[in-house]
Motif scaffolding. Structure first.
Motif, short mmCIF file in Angstrom:
data_model
loop_
_atom_site.label_atom_id
_atom_site.label_comp_id
_atom_site.label_asym_id
_atom_site.label_seq_id
_atom_site.Cartn_x
_atom_site.Cartn_y
_atom_site.Cartn_z
N HIS A 1 35.75 45.85 37.92
CA HIS A 1 36.69 44.44 37.56
C HIS A 1 35.97 43.46 37.89
CE1 HIS A 1 38.42 46.05 41.06
NE2 HIS A 1 38.93 45.05 41.37
N TRP A 2 36.53 42.14 37.88
CA TRP A 2 35.71 41.24 38.03
C TRP A 2 35.77 40.44 39.56
CZ3 TRP A 2 38.60 36.75 39.59
CH2 TRP A 2 40.09 36.70 39.54
N HIS A 3 36.73 41.06 40.28
CA HIS A 3 36.90 40.49 41.59
C HIS A 3 35.64 40.64 42.52
CE1 HIS A 3 41.61 41.48 41.43
NE2 HIS A 3 41.30 40.36 41.07
N ASP B 1 37.25 41.71 31.08
CA ASP B 1 37.05 40.92 32.16
C ASP B 1 35.50 40.27 32.34
OD1 ASP B 1 39.26 41.73 33.63
OD2 ASP B 1 38.39 42.84 35.28
N GLN C 1 40.76 30.47 33.73
CA GLN C 1 41.37 31.12 34.81
C GLN C 1 42.29 29.99 35.65
OE1 GLN C 1 42.31 34.03 34.82
NE2 GLN C 1 42.43 34.83 36.89
N HIS D 1 45.98 46.00 37.40
CA HIS D 1 45.30 44.93 38.60
C HIS D 1 44.49 43.71 38.22
CE1 HIS D 1 44.34 43.98 42.43
NE2 HIS D 1 42.80 44.50 42.46
N THR D 2 43.89 44.18 37.29
CA THR D 2 43.04 43.09 36.24
C THR D 2 43.43 43.38 34.77
OG1 THR D 2 41.00 43.91 36.02
CG2 THR D 2 41.61 42.56 38.15
N LEU E 1 40.36 45.99 33.99
CA LEU E 1 39.96 46.90 35.07
C LEU E 1 39.52 48.19 34.07
CD1 LEU E 1 41.29 47.72 38.53
CD2 LEU E 1 40.85 49.38 36.96
N ALA F 1 46.82 39.24 41.36
CA ALA F 1 45.57 39.64 41.31
C ALA F 1 44.66 39.22 40.14
CB ALA F 1 45.17 41.19 41.61
N ASP F 2 45.38 38.92 38.93
CA ASP F 2 44.96 38.56 37.53
C ASP F 2 46.10 37.99 37.10
OD1 ASP F 2 43.80 37.78 35.21
OD2 ASP F 2 42.61 39.73 35.22
N ARG G 1 46.19 36.63 34.12
CA ARG G 1 46.09 36.79 32.79
C ARG G 1 46.87 37.90 32.26
NH1 ARG G 1 40.25 38.18 31.57
NH2 ARG G 1 40.85 39.41 33.40
N HIS H 1 48.74 36.37 45.76
CA HIS H 1 49.36 37.95 45.57
C HIS H 1 50.70 38.04 45.70
CE1 HIS H 1 44.96 39.65 45.77
NE2 HIS H 1 45.11 38.74 44.89
#
Length: 328
Positions: A62-64, A88, A102, A164-165, A168, A198-199, A201, A283
């Motif tokens: 994922h993008w984190h 992502d 975002q 979570h995203t 993911l 966390a996301d 979107r 969060h």
């Protein structure tokens, strides 16, 4: 498969990178873009007679930044192809459109959540100070659920596991020991992955994540290799524990609303998590909002102009708003 433990003092603690294969190496989640992590990743690869330039492919769950931050730098050094789920990909790429879109989502949510002005400033400062750990832009090859992915001579597939995203995704393999998943933050052995903050979107983040947990539990994984801490040897049982956690949290959210109504997400977050700092300023109310909107969607709560209030027969409706206690 080799696990490389990476320092991560910027966010949630140490991360796991995974090296699949030595002759056509695939690296999963190279970690945050800090000097300490870079050195640890280099040392971990050196243990297997590899350097950054030897990495052929990189898969990002994922993008984190604590998972994807070093991908751009490694790609520049090695020419590695970098894969991320299409959901992502724009944030991994770090193009202006993806990141600005975002950030543009945040202010309206801060208003809706009731976040105090001082905490908004604190959060914006946090993001600005941590821009460097996102690393360099990435030329991303998008992948989708079910796409084939071969690593170390073993054929696997991409598994989309949102919540979570939005994007993911893990890598799903059938090996001699059984079915395994490299799952990033979809399932963690101690903490529960944040949803809602966390996301931002993700639509209906709690329902989305609960669906993902049901999917994960149904696939018969014998082991999940997470983005943090040790492998999970009973993934279905861990998924059920997290469902139970969210059921307990929903009951607590309902109790807060009943006591303090009308409430906003910031008020509920303060009751759930207390004083927040750093990324948790996002969060905390994000997860509170995920629960509030979920309960409103199931008519446990009502969203009014003044905030959330309890609906008629809230306790009875709560039982139908989440999966039963006997199954994930």
């Amino acid at each position: 498969m080799h696990r490389i433990s990476l320092q991560n003092t910027e966010f949630e603690g140490n991360n796991n990178a995974y090296l699949l294969g030595d002759t056509d190496p695939v690296l999963i989640d190279p970690g945050v873009a800090t000097d300490a992590t870079r050195e640890q990743l280099a040392a971990g690869l050196a243990d297997h007679d590899l350097e950054f330039r030897d990495v052929d492919r990189i898969f990002l769950t994922h993008w984190h930044a604590d998972h994807a931050g070093l991908a751009g730098e490694l790609q520049e050094i090695s020419g590695a192809e970098v894969y991320a789920h299409e959901g992502d990909a724009s944030l991994v790429a770090q193009g202006a459109a993806g990141w600005e879109a975002q950030v543009a989502r945040h202010d309206p949510l801060y208003d809706a959540w009731g976040m105090p002005a001082a905490k908004r400033t604190e959060l914006r400062t946090f993001f600005e100070e941590h821009r460097r750990v996102r690393g360099r832009p990435v030329d991303v090859t998008p992948v989708a659920d079910g796409d084939a992915f071969v690593a170390d001579g073993v054929a696997g597939t991409v598994a989309h596991l949102p919540g979570h995203t939005a994007g993911l995704a893990g890598l799903d393999f059938e090996v001699a020991e059984g079915r395994i998943l490299f799952g990033g933050d979809v399932l963690l052995p101690k903490y529960t992955p944040n949803i809602g903050g966390a996301d931002v979107r993700v639509e209906a983040p709690l329902a989305t994540y609960l669906d993902t947990l049901r999917t994960l539990a149904s696939r018969g994984y014998g082991r999940v290799y997470p983005g943090h801490r040790d492998p999970i040897s009973a993934p279905a049982a861990r998924a059920a524990e997290i469902v139970e956690h969210h059921r307990d949290r929903a009951e607590r959210v309902l109790g807060v609303v009943r006591e303090k109504q009308p409430v906003d997400a910031w008020t509920v977050s303060a009751e759930l998590f207390g004083e927040l700092e750093g990324i948790h300023v996002l969060h905390g109310p994000g997860e509170a909002s995920a629960h509030l909107t979920h309960l409103a969607r199931h008519a446990v709560l009502e969203a009014t102009e003044s905030g959330y209030v309890t609906a008629e027969d809230a306790e009875a409706k709560l039982a139908n708003s989440l999966p039963s206690r006997t199954r994930p």
